[in-house]
Design a protein around this motif. Sequence first.
Motif, mmCIF file in Angstrom:
data_model
loop_
_atom_site.group_PDB
_atom_site.id
_atom_site.type_symbol
_atom_site.label_atom_id
_atom_site.label_comp_id
_atom_site.label_asym_id
_atom_site.label_seq_id
_atom_site.Cartn_x
_atom_site.Cartn_y
_atom_site.Cartn_z
ATOM 1 N N ASP A 188 0.854 -1.176 0.000
ATOM 2 C CA ASP A 188 0.000 0.000 0.000
ATOM 3 C C ASP A 188 0.899 1.238 0.000
ATOM 4 O O ASP A 188 1.516 1.576 1.014
ATOM 5 C CB ASP A 188 -0.903 -0.026 1.240
ATOM 6 N N GLU A 201 0.307 4.498 -0.147
ATOM 7 C CA GLU A 201 -0.070 5.599 0.745
ATOM 8 C C GLU A 201 0.340 5.316 2.181
ATOM 9 O O GLU A 201 0.878 6.185 2.871
ATOM 10 C CB GLU A 201 -1.579 5.866 0.663
ATOM 11 N N ARG A 202 0.102 4.103 2.666
ATOM 12 C CA ARG A 202 0.487 3.741 4.043
ATOM 13 C C ARG A 202 2.012 3.739 4.193
ATOM 14 O O ARG A 202 2.536 4.172 5.213
ATOM 15 C CB ARG A 202 -0.091 2.382 4.419
ATOM 16 N N THR A 203 2.709 3.265 3.186
ATOM 17 C CA THR A 203 4.173 3.245 3.226
ATOM 18 C C THR A 203 4.726 4.661 3.301
ATOM 19 O O THR A 203 5.593 4.967 4.124
ATOM 20 C CB THR A 203 4.750 2.511 2.001
ATOM 21 N N ALA A 237 3.163 7.326 4.352
ATOM 22 C CA ALA A 237 2.774 7.898 5.647
ATOM 23 C C ALA A 237 3.719 7.415 6.748
ATOM 24 O O ALA A 237 4.132 8.193 7.621
ATOM 25 C CB ALA A 237 1.331 7.533 5.983
ATOM 26 N N ALA A 238 4.085 6.145 6.718
ATOM 27 C CA ALA A 238 5.004 5.596 7.723
ATOM 28 C C ALA A 238 6.389 6.225 7.599
ATOM 29 O O ALA A 238 7.031 6.559 8.598
ATOM 30 C CB ALA A 238 5.102 4.078 7.588
ATOM 31 N N THR A 287 7.089 9.219 6.325
ATOM 32 C CA THR A 287 6.962 10.617 6.754
ATOM 33 C C THR A 287 6.872 10.714 8.275
ATOM 34 O O THR A 287 7.481 11.598 8.889
ATOM 35 C CB THR A 287 5.717 11.263 6.107
#
Length: 162
Positions: free
Chosen positions: A2, A4-6, A8-9, A11
């Motif tokens: 994913d 977007e999740r990657t 976000a993590a 960041t």
Amino acid sequence: MDLERTLAAITARGVRLPPHQASAELHRQHPLELPGGRRRTTTAARRGQNAFRKALVRQYGLICAVTGPTPAEALEAAHIRPFASTERHRVEEGLLLRADIHRLFDSGLLTFSPDLEVYIAPSLFGHPAYKALQGGRLHLPADAVLDRDVIREHHSITTSTW
């Protein structure tokens, strides 16, 4: 995966990624040049550091207390009790250390026990060259003039931060 999740993590952990740009534009970028030049400062020069180093070389030879024989250019005179707090150069409170080892020592990431064993901070265990130093004995002559009380104090203060 994913995306977007990657992202976000990544960041959330403080990693800054470059903005998304077309690959052609990336090839046109020039390396960044950082500002240089000089600025005027006023400093208090330490007196006696060179004489302190020479006295330690006479006492111990060109030997890093942690890693063994070392070229003179890589050896530094280290104060076990910080010079800033005493403003004295005492041979019994000094050791010759390789520059990188001296930096770790002054940063509180390396210390010695009163029985002259090397201790490194757990944060260095991921670095094999430094982890290999853990538990080693200092390279010092039997008649070394070290003040064991100062070593005990440094060891206690340093390891309490780990």
